[in-house]
Scaffold this motif. Structure first.
Motif, PDB file in Angstrom:
ATOM      1  N   ARG A   7     -44.672   5.919 -27.523  1.00 51.02           N
ATOM      2  CA  ARG A   7     -44.634   5.569 -26.031  1.00 51.02           C
ATOM      3  C   ARG A   7     -45.024   4.047 -25.878  1.00 51.02           C
ATOM      4  N   ILE A   8     -44.530   3.407 -24.838  1.00 50.08           N
ATOM      5  CA  ILE A   8     -44.653   2.200 -24.459  1.00 50.08           C
ATOM      6  C   ILE A   8     -45.482   1.994 -22.943  1.00 50.08           C
ATOM      7  N   ASN A   9     -46.609   1.515 -22.995  1.00 50.51           N
ATOM      8  CA  ASN A   9     -47.181   1.559 -21.829  1.00 50.51           C
ATOM      9  C   ASN A   9     -46.734   0.267 -20.976  1.00 50.51           C
ATOM     10  N   ALA A  10     -47.674  -0.724 -20.658  1.00 51.39           N
ATOM     11  CA  ALA A  10     -47.113  -2.055 -19.777  1.00 51.39           C
ATOM     12  C   ALA A  10     -46.421  -2.824 -20.807  1.00 51.39           C
ATOM     13  N   MET A  11     -45.402  -3.476 -20.252  1.00 45.95           N
ATOM     14  CA  MET A  11     -44.547  -4.497 -20.598  1.00 45.95           C
ATOM     15  C   MET A  11     -44.798  -5.949 -19.570  1.00 45.95           C
ATOM     16  N   GLY A  12     -44.689  -6.911 -20.588  1.00 46.78           N
ATOM     17  CA  GLY A  12     -44.809  -8.218 -19.749  1.00 46.78           C
ATOM     18  C   GLY A  12     -44.239  -9.153 -20.356  1.00 46.78           C
ATOM     19  N   PRO A  26     -37.356 -27.025 -12.956  1.00 46.54           N
ATOM     20  CA  PRO A  26     -37.772 -27.911 -14.264  1.00 46.54           C
ATOM     21  C   PRO A  26     -39.094 -27.219 -14.686  1.00 46.54           C
ATOM     22  N   GLU A  27     -40.136 -26.944 -13.729  1.00 45.48           N
ATOM     23  CA  GLU A  27     -41.429 -26.457 -14.108  1.00 45.48           C
ATOM     24  C   GLU A  27     -41.243 -25.187 -14.559  1.00 45.48           C
ATOM     25  N   ASP A  28     -40.187 -24.446 -14.704  1.00 38.82           N
ATOM     26  CA  ASP A  28     -40.380 -23.028 -15.507  1.00 38.82           C
ATOM     27  C   ASP A  28     -39.899 -23.422 -17.180  1.00 38.82           C
ATOM     28  N   THR A  29     -39.892 -24.473 -17.577  1.00 38.79           N
ATOM     29  CA  THR A  29     -39.597 -24.679 -18.910  1.00 38.79           C
ATOM     30  C   THR A  29     -40.720 -24.423 -19.673  1.00 38.79           C
ATOM     31  N   ALA A  30     -40.570 -23.590 -20.638  1.00 38.29           N
ATOM     32  CA  ALA A  30     -41.443 -23.229 -21.454  1.00 38.29           C
ATOM     33  C   ALA A  30     -40.897 -22.233 -22.655  1.00 38.29           C
ATOM     34  N   VAL A  31     -41.773 -21.835 -23.560  1.00 38.27           N
ATOM     35  CA  VAL A  31     -41.444 -20.652 -24.342  1.00 38.27           C
ATOM     36  C   VAL A  31     -41.859 -19.366 -23.794  1.00 38.27           C
ATOM     37  N   TYR A  32     -41.089 -18.550 -23.567  1.00 39.40           N
ATOM     38  CA  TYR A  32     -41.189 -17.246 -22.917  1.00 39.40           C
ATOM     39  C   TYR A  32     -41.420 -16.148 -23.842  1.00 39.40           C
ATOM     40  N   TYR A  33     -42.875 -15.341 -23.754  1.00 38.82           N
ATOM     41  CA  TYR A  33     -42.973 -14.278 -24.684  1.00 38.82           C
ATOM     42  C   TYR A  33     -43.035 -12.987 -24.185  1.00 38.82           C
ATOM     43  N   CYS A  34     -42.617 -11.876 -24.823  1.00 39.88           N
ATOM     44  CA  CYS A  34     -42.830 -10.550 -24.576  1.00 39.88           C
ATOM     45  C   CYS A  34     -43.965  -9.930 -25.070  1.00 39.88           C
ATOM     46  N   ASN A  35     -44.475  -9.216 -24.209  1.00 37.25           N
ATOM     47  CA  ASN A  35     -45.619  -8.304 -24.766  1.00 37.25           C
ATOM     48  C   ASN A  35     -45.581  -6.956 -24.568  1.00 37.25           C
ATOM     49  N   VAL A  61     -46.446 -14.288 -16.464  1.00 36.78           N
ATOM     50  CA  VAL A  61     -45.286 -14.484 -15.541  1.00 36.78           C
ATOM     51  C   VAL A  61     -45.136 -13.251 -14.713  1.00 36.78           C
ATOM     52  N   ALA A  62     -45.221 -12.160 -15.436  1.00 34.86           N
ATOM     53  CA  ALA A  62     -44.758 -10.614 -14.710  1.00 34.86           C
ATOM     54  C   ALA A  62     -45.153  -9.699 -15.757  1.00 34.86           C
ATOM     55  N   THR A  63     -45.561  -8.462 -14.984  1.00 37.05           N
ATOM     56  CA  THR A  63     -45.741  -7.302 -15.863  1.00 37.05           C
ATOM     57  C   THR A  63     -45.107  -6.079 -15.217  1.00 37.05           C
ATOM     58  N   ILE A  64     -44.927  -4.859 -15.953  1.00 33.58           N
ATOM     59  CA  ILE A  64     -44.349  -3.959 -15.284  1.00 33.58           C
ATOM     60  C   ILE A  64     -44.958  -2.597 -16.242  1.00 33.58           C
ATOM     61  N   THR A  65     -45.411  -1.555 -15.346  1.00 33.78           N
ATOM     62  CA  THR A  65     -46.083  -0.406 -16.016  1.00 33.78           C
ATOM     63  C   THR A  65     -44.773   0.767 -16.382  1.00 33.78           C
ATOM     64  N   SER A  66     -45.543   1.732 -17.337  1.00 32.10           N
ATOM     65  CA  SER A  66     -44.246   2.452 -17.596  1.00 32.10           C
ATOM     66  C   SER A  66     -43.711   3.231 -16.420  1.00 32.10           C
TER      67      SER A  66
END
Length: 123
Positions: free
Chosen positions: A30-35, A87-96, A48-53
């Motif tokens: 099962r996957i719990n929180a993702m973000g 422009p300030e949103d420029t970044a490497v985005y990582y999933c967790n 940036v943002a998270t979401i629960t199951s």
């Protein structure tokens, strides 16, 4: 082995939109929180943002009203719809993700990160 694979990054002009996807694969109970997190050059990684199951969401103040996080539990996938990019949103985005697995006769949660996807917003 569990993997998180991101896609959808790229170069976009200010005011444009991008949609990031992150798919989890492997031996998953099962996957719990993702973000989503991001890291700009010479800055620390930030949430940036998270979401629960169950679908409850949380956003950084800097993206509220512009970004939307969602997930498809059947596909073990989380999305980040990014509108009105700056422009300030420029970044490497990582999933967790917090992923429950069976191991050594018990169920336990481990935290996983994707490899990152570059988002560049030009002015």
């Amino acid at each position: 082995q569990v993997q998180l694979v991101e896609s959808g990054g790229g170069l976009v002009q200010a005011g444009g939109s991008l949609r990031l996807s992150c798919a989890a694969s492997g031996r998953i109970f099962r996957i719990n929180a993702m973000g989503w997190y991001r890291q700009a050059p010479v800055k620390q990684r930030e949430l940036v943002a998270t979401i629960t199951s169950g679908g409850s969401t949380n956003y950084a103040d800097s993206v509220k009203g512009r970004f939307t996080i969602s997930r498809d539990n059947a596909k073990n996938t989380v999305y980040l719809q990014m509108n009105s990019l700056k422009p300030e949103d420029t970044a490497v985005y990582y999933c967790n993700a917090g992923i429950m697995k069976y191991g050594l006769g018990s169920l336990y949660e481990s935290n996983y990160w994707g490899q990152g996807t570059q988002v560049t917003v030009s002015s």
